[in-house]
Design a protein around this motif. Structure first.
Motif, PDB file in Angstrom:
ATOM      1  N   SER A  12      -6.206  49.186  62.284  1.00  0.00           N
ATOM      2  CA  SER A  12      -6.297  50.328  62.546  1.00  0.00           C
ATOM      3  C   SER A  12      -5.376  50.932  63.104  1.00  0.00           C
ATOM      4  N   THR A  64     -30.500  39.032  63.828  1.00  0.00           N
ATOM      5  CA  THR A  64     -29.578  38.953  64.724  1.00  0.00           C
ATOM      6  C   THR A  64     -28.735  38.499  64.818  1.00  0.00           C
ATOM      7  N   GLN A  94     -20.611  42.186  63.258  1.00  0.00           N
ATOM      8  CA  GLN A  94     -19.996  42.479  64.595  1.00  0.00           C
ATOM      9  C   GLN A  94     -18.388  41.890  64.525  1.00  0.00           C
ATOM     10  N   GLN A 109      -9.972  59.721  63.773  1.00  0.00           N
ATOM     11  CA  GLN A 109      -8.639  60.113  63.496  1.00  0.00           C
ATOM     12  C   GLN A 109      -7.784  60.153  62.272  1.00  0.00           C
ATOM     13  N   ILE A 110      -7.921  58.946  61.930  1.00  0.00           N
ATOM     14  CA  ILE A 110      -7.782  58.299  60.619  1.00  0.00           C
ATOM     15  C   ILE A 110      -7.501  58.645  59.002  1.00  0.00           C
ATOM     16  N   GLN A 165     -10.838  55.868  66.855  1.00  0.00           N
ATOM     17  CA  GLN A 165      -9.344  55.647  65.720  1.00  0.00           C
ATOM     18  C   GLN A 165      -9.815  56.033  64.300  1.00  0.00           C
ATOM     19  N   ILE A 166     -10.610  55.525  63.358  1.00  0.00           N
ATOM     20  CA  ILE A 166     -10.688  55.423  62.442  1.00  0.00           C
ATOM     21  C   ILE A 166     -11.270  57.233  61.595  1.00  0.00           C
ATOM     22  N   TYR A 208     -12.526  51.749  68.875  1.00  0.00           N
ATOM     23  CA  TYR A 208     -11.855  51.849  67.128  1.00  0.00           C
ATOM     24  C   TYR A 208     -12.350  52.868  66.265  1.00  0.00           C
ATOM     25  N   GLN A 238     -24.960  40.032  64.821  1.00  0.00           N
ATOM     26  CA  GLN A 238     -23.536  38.904  65.039  1.00  0.00           C
ATOM     27  C   GLN A 238     -22.287  38.900  64.483  1.00  0.00           C
ATOM     28  N   GLN A 280      -6.485  62.536  59.424  1.00  0.00           N
ATOM     29  CA  GLN A 280      -4.976  62.182  58.934  1.00  0.00           C
ATOM     30  C   GLN A 280      -5.127  61.842  57.520  1.00  0.00           C
ATOM     31  N   VAL A 281      -5.623  61.658  57.050  1.00  0.00           N
ATOM     32  CA  VAL A 281      -5.893  61.075  55.990  1.00  0.00           C
ATOM     33  C   VAL A 281      -6.091  62.134  54.689  1.00  0.00           C
ATOM     34  N   GLN A 298     -15.345  43.676  63.802  1.00  0.00           N
ATOM     35  CA  GLN A 298     -14.052  43.883  65.246  1.00  0.00           C
ATOM     36  C   GLN A 298     -12.237  43.114  64.575  1.00  0.00           C
ATOM     37  N   LEU A 300       2.910  62.682  58.773  1.00  0.00           N
ATOM     38  CA  LEU A 300       2.596  63.546  58.591  1.00  0.00           C
ATOM     39  C   LEU A 300       3.663  64.128  59.406  1.00  0.00           C
ATOM     40  N   ALA A 331      -5.837  65.957  55.798  1.00  0.00           N
ATOM     41  CA  ALA A 331      -4.247  66.236  55.828  1.00  0.00           C
ATOM     42  C   ALA A 331      -2.690  66.272  54.857  1.00  0.00           C
ATOM     43  N   LEU A 332      -2.763  64.390  55.205  1.00  0.00           N
ATOM     44  CA  LEU A 332      -1.854  63.916  53.703  1.00  0.00           C
ATOM     45  C   LEU A 332      -2.329  64.182  52.581  1.00  0.00           C
ATOM     46  N   VAL A 361     -10.940  46.175  62.766  1.00  0.00           N
ATOM     47  CA  VAL A 361     -10.603  47.435  63.098  1.00  0.00           C
ATOM     48  C   VAL A 361      -9.888  47.206  63.728  1.00  0.00           C
ATOM     49  N   ASN A 417     -29.360  38.095  72.900  1.00  0.00           N
ATOM     50  CA  ASN A 417     -28.245  38.816  71.680  1.00  0.00           C
ATOM     51  C   ASN A 417     -28.469  39.907  71.198  1.00  0.00           C
ATOM     52  N   LEU A 418     -29.236  41.048  71.272  1.00  0.00           N
ATOM     53  CA  LEU A 418     -28.463  42.012  71.656  1.00  0.00           C
ATOM     54  C   LEU A 418     -28.496  42.842  72.698  1.00  0.00           C
ATOM     55  N   LEU A 422       0.422  56.701  59.609  1.00  0.00           N
ATOM     56  CA  LEU A 422       0.273  58.418  58.925  1.00  0.00           C
ATOM     57  C   LEU A 422       0.551  58.911  59.780  1.00  0.00           C
ATOM     58  N   GLN A 480      -3.073  54.266  62.072  1.00  0.00           N
ATOM     59  CA  GLN A 480      -2.538  55.340  62.821  1.00  0.00           C
ATOM     60  C   GLN A 480      -1.365  55.998  63.530  1.00  0.00           C
ATOM     61  N   LEU A 524     -16.332  48.658  70.660  1.00  0.00           N
ATOM     62  CA  LEU A 524     -15.672  49.228  69.415  1.00  0.00           C
ATOM     63  C   LEU A 524     -15.661  50.715  69.061  1.00  0.00           C
ATOM     64  N   LEU A 576     -24.596  42.353  71.609  1.00  0.00           N
ATOM     65  CA  LEU A 576     -24.658  42.539  70.493  1.00  0.00           C
ATOM     66  C   LEU A 576     -24.298  44.700  70.994  1.00  0.00           C
ATOM     67  N   LYS A 632     -20.842  45.138  72.410  1.00  0.00           N
ATOM     68  CA  LYS A 632     -20.246  44.698  71.809  1.00  0.00           C
ATOM     69  C   LYS A 632     -20.075  45.415  70.827  1.00  0.00           C
ATOM     70  N   TYR A 633     -20.652  46.332  70.160  1.00  0.00           N
ATOM     71  CA  TYR A 633     -20.823  47.475  69.698  1.00  0.00           C
ATOM     72  C   TYR A 633     -20.144  48.667  70.765  1.00  0.00           C
TER      73      TYR A 633
END
Lengths: 103, 181
Positions: free
Chosen positions: A91, A74, A81, B149-150, B146-147, B143, A78, B153-154, A85, A102, B156-157, A88, B129-130, A98, A95, B140, B133, B136-137
């Motif tokens: 990113s 665990t 993670q 989509q990136i 977004q990755i 994001y 952490q 897009q890459v 964080q 394009l 397509a590029l 990302v 803790n889990l 890009l 974006q 995320l 976690l 937090k995930y």
């Protein structure tokens, strides 16, 4: 209770009879104590408890070891993670770049 | 039951006639047969003659005899108390052994409960803790979108780059052809 020891022994002195009586009473007291212990079944219960404790101890140690490994895993998750964080957050800029490329 | 009655009567004669014992300190140890013969007679006579007088009595020409007893040991009280003390110690030991086993079992159970409490604390920490976690995930997820989509897009590029490369090669070939003319 007419036991062979309580039968009249003719020809024995009173002192001898008295000492035999005291001895038999002592033996009876000891036998009574042992019967009380046997009737309480304490030996069976204690032996069964010891057997269960031996089995349980192995399981407890294994469980504790597994839990400590889980806590370490665990903590590593952490750390991962936090690294994800941090990365990302870039990113958004990627974006936008890009998107302009394009166009 | 009659047997115990005779033995009890014999014992009563001792308690009721202590002076008879002291008077019977005469050396009569060698008379085993006489003692054996006198013992049932003494047991039979004890209920009838409670206050026994020392020495041979002759009431109306009938001679009576007393049981020849051994002299009492001077430290009989000490021996008796010693015997009862040791008997008490033995009985106490018999019972204490089982009590100690139960005490040991109690201590083992207490240690096991402490172990379980430690494991419970560790489990609570891991659970907390889990949960953090997972939260937090979950935060995320945008994001991660977004990755994705990136990544599209890459792709397509990359396709646009391939097309541009192909067009530039065609242009180069046409230019060379025109240059040869």
């Amino acid at each position: 209770m007419a036991s062979p020891e309580s039968q009249p022994r003719f020809g024995h002195s009173v002192k001898c009879l008295l000492s035999e009586k005291v001895g038999s009473c002592s033996v009876d007291t000891i036998a009574l104590t042992r019967q009380v212990l046997k009737g309480s079944r304490s030996q069976e219960l204690l032996s069964q408890a010891a057997r269960n404790m031996v089995i349980q101890e192995d399981a407890i140690l294994h469980s504790e070891d597994s839990l400590r490994k889980m806590s370490i895993i665990t903590t590593h998750l952490q750390y991962q993670q936090e690294a994800i964080q941090k990365n990302v957050e870039h990113s958004k800029n990627l974006q936008d770049q890009l998107f302009h490329l394009l166009k | 039951m009659a047997a115990t009655g005779d033995a009890a009567a014999a014992m009563d004669s001792i308690s009721k006639a202590p002076t008879a014992q002291s008077a019977a300190l005469n050396p009569t140890v060698g008379g085993g047969a006489g003692r054996q013969a006198a013992a049932p007679e003494a047991a039979a006579e004890s209920p009838a003659a409670a206050p026994r007088k020392p020495g041979g009595n002759s009431d109306g020409g009938v001679e009576t005899a007393e049981e020849a007893v051994e002299p009492a040991e001077p430290d009989i009280n000490e021996l008796c108390s010693d015997m009862f003390e040791k008997m008490a110690i033995f009985l106490q030991g018999e019972l204490t052994a089982t009590c100690e086993d139960y005490c040991l079992l109690e201590n083992m159970n207490k240690l096991t409960s402490l172990k379980y409490m430690e494991m419970k604390d560790i489990s609570i920490n891991i659970s907390r803790n889990l949960q953090d976690l997972n939260n937090k995930y979950a935060s995320l997820q945008p994001y991660l979108d977004q990755i994705n989509q990136i990544e599209e897009q890459v792709s397509a590029l990359e396709q646009a780059a391939y097309k541009l490369d192909a067009y530039s090669k065609k242009l180069e070939a046409r230019f060379k052809k025109l240059e040869k003319r």
